[in-house]
Design a protein around this motif. Structure first.
Motif, PDB file in Angstrom:
ATOM      1  N   PHE A  46       3.567   3.821  -0.596  1.00 28.15           N
ATOM      2  CA  PHE A  46       3.725   2.427  -0.986  1.00 28.15           C
ATOM      3  C   PHE A  46       3.824   2.306  -2.501  1.00 28.15           C
ATOM      4  O   PHE A  46       3.115   3.005  -3.234  1.00 28.15           O
ATOM      5  N   VAL A  47       4.683   1.395  -2.963  1.00 23.74           N
ATOM      6  CA  VAL A  47       4.811   1.119  -4.387  1.00 23.74           C
ATOM      7  C   VAL A  47       4.390  -0.320  -4.708  1.00 23.74           C
ATOM      8  O   VAL A  47       3.509  -0.548  -5.530  1.00 23.74           O
ATOM      9  N   ALA A  48       5.023  -1.279  -4.055  1.00 22.90           N
ATOM     10  CA  ALA A  48       4.738  -2.687  -4.346  1.00 22.90           C
ATOM     11  C   ALA A  48       5.222  -3.548  -3.191  1.00 22.90           C
ATOM     12  O   ALA A  48       6.095  -3.143  -2.433  1.00 22.90           O
ATOM     13  N   CYS A  49       4.645  -4.750  -3.087  1.00 18.92           N
ATOM     14  CA  CYS A  49       5.099  -5.692  -2.075  1.00 18.92           C
ATOM     15  C   CYS A  49       4.920  -7.112  -2.583  1.00 18.92           C
ATOM     16  O   CYS A  49       4.150  -7.359  -3.521  1.00 18.92           O
ATOM     17  N   ILE A  50       5.628  -8.034  -1.948  1.00 25.02           N
ATOM     18  CA  ILE A  50       5.602  -9.420  -2.385  1.00 25.02           C
ATOM     19  C   ILE A  50       5.866 -10.320  -1.191  1.00 25.02           C
ATOM     20  O   ILE A  50       6.615  -9.960  -0.277  1.00 25.02           O
ATOM     21  N   THR A  51       5.240 -11.483  -1.182  1.00 24.18           N
ATOM     22  CA  THR A  51       5.516 -12.449  -0.135  1.00 24.18           C
ATOM     23  C   THR A  51       6.853 -13.142  -0.388  1.00 24.18           C
ATOM     24  O   THR A  51       7.351 -13.155  -1.509  1.00 24.18           O
ATOM     25  N   SER A  56       2.425 -14.122  -4.073  1.00 23.38           N
ATOM     26  CA  SER A  56       1.472 -13.015  -3.971  1.00 23.38           C
ATOM     27  C   SER A  56       2.213 -11.689  -4.025  1.00 23.38           C
ATOM     28  O   SER A  56       3.265 -11.529  -3.408  1.00 23.38           O
ATOM     29  N   SER A  57       1.639 -10.748  -4.754  1.00 22.92           N
ATOM     30  CA  SER A  57       2.209  -9.410  -4.845  1.00 22.92           C
ATOM     31  C   SER A  57       1.084  -8.393  -4.979  1.00 22.92           C
ATOM     32  O   SER A  57      -0.052  -8.752  -5.303  1.00 22.92           O
TER      33      SER A  57
END
Length: 123
Positions: A46-51, A56-57
């Motif tokens: 995993f690197v990054a995520c966002i709604t 939200s991230s």
């Protein structure tokens, strides 16, 4: 849903790249987006995520302060701005999306995947 990632390349350490991922198809189902990477001989991480709303991230510790995830709902796209790149960031980067409103860091939670784009950082 089909995802098309782009923007990878070869860059020197401390350089920058911007990855893009455009979604098409049944995009109304999508509620969150993420980026993962996989180096040779290693598991996908995993690197990054966002709604979808962008409010939200979340980032893995190794990229905090260097990478920024963002999205543009008008173009159904998610981006990953990568600054101060390090050789250890070298990997194939994948964008991914899912339908839940929860942010996930586990690949299995993501239903839709792009084809991957190579990022190589030279020292």
């Amino acid at each position: 849903v089909q995802l098309q990632a782009s923007g990878g390349g070869l860059v020197q350490a401390e350089g920058f790249l911007r990855l893009s991922c455009a979604a098409s198809g049944s995009i109304l189902r999508i509620n969150a987006m993420g980026w993962f990477r996989q180096a040779p001989g290693k598991e996908r991480e995993f690197v990054a995520c966002i709604t979808l709303s962008g409010t939200s991230s979340y980032y893995t510790d190794s990229v905090k302060g260097r990478f920024t995830i963002s999205n543009d709902n008008a173009s159904n796209s998610v981006y990953l701005q990568m600054n101060s790149l390090k050789p250890e960031d070298t990997a194939v980067y994948f964008c991914a999306m899912h339908t839940s409103r929860v942010l996930f860091t586990i690949p299995l939670r993501y239903r839709y995947w792009g084809q991957g784009t190579q990022v190589t950082v030279s020292s």
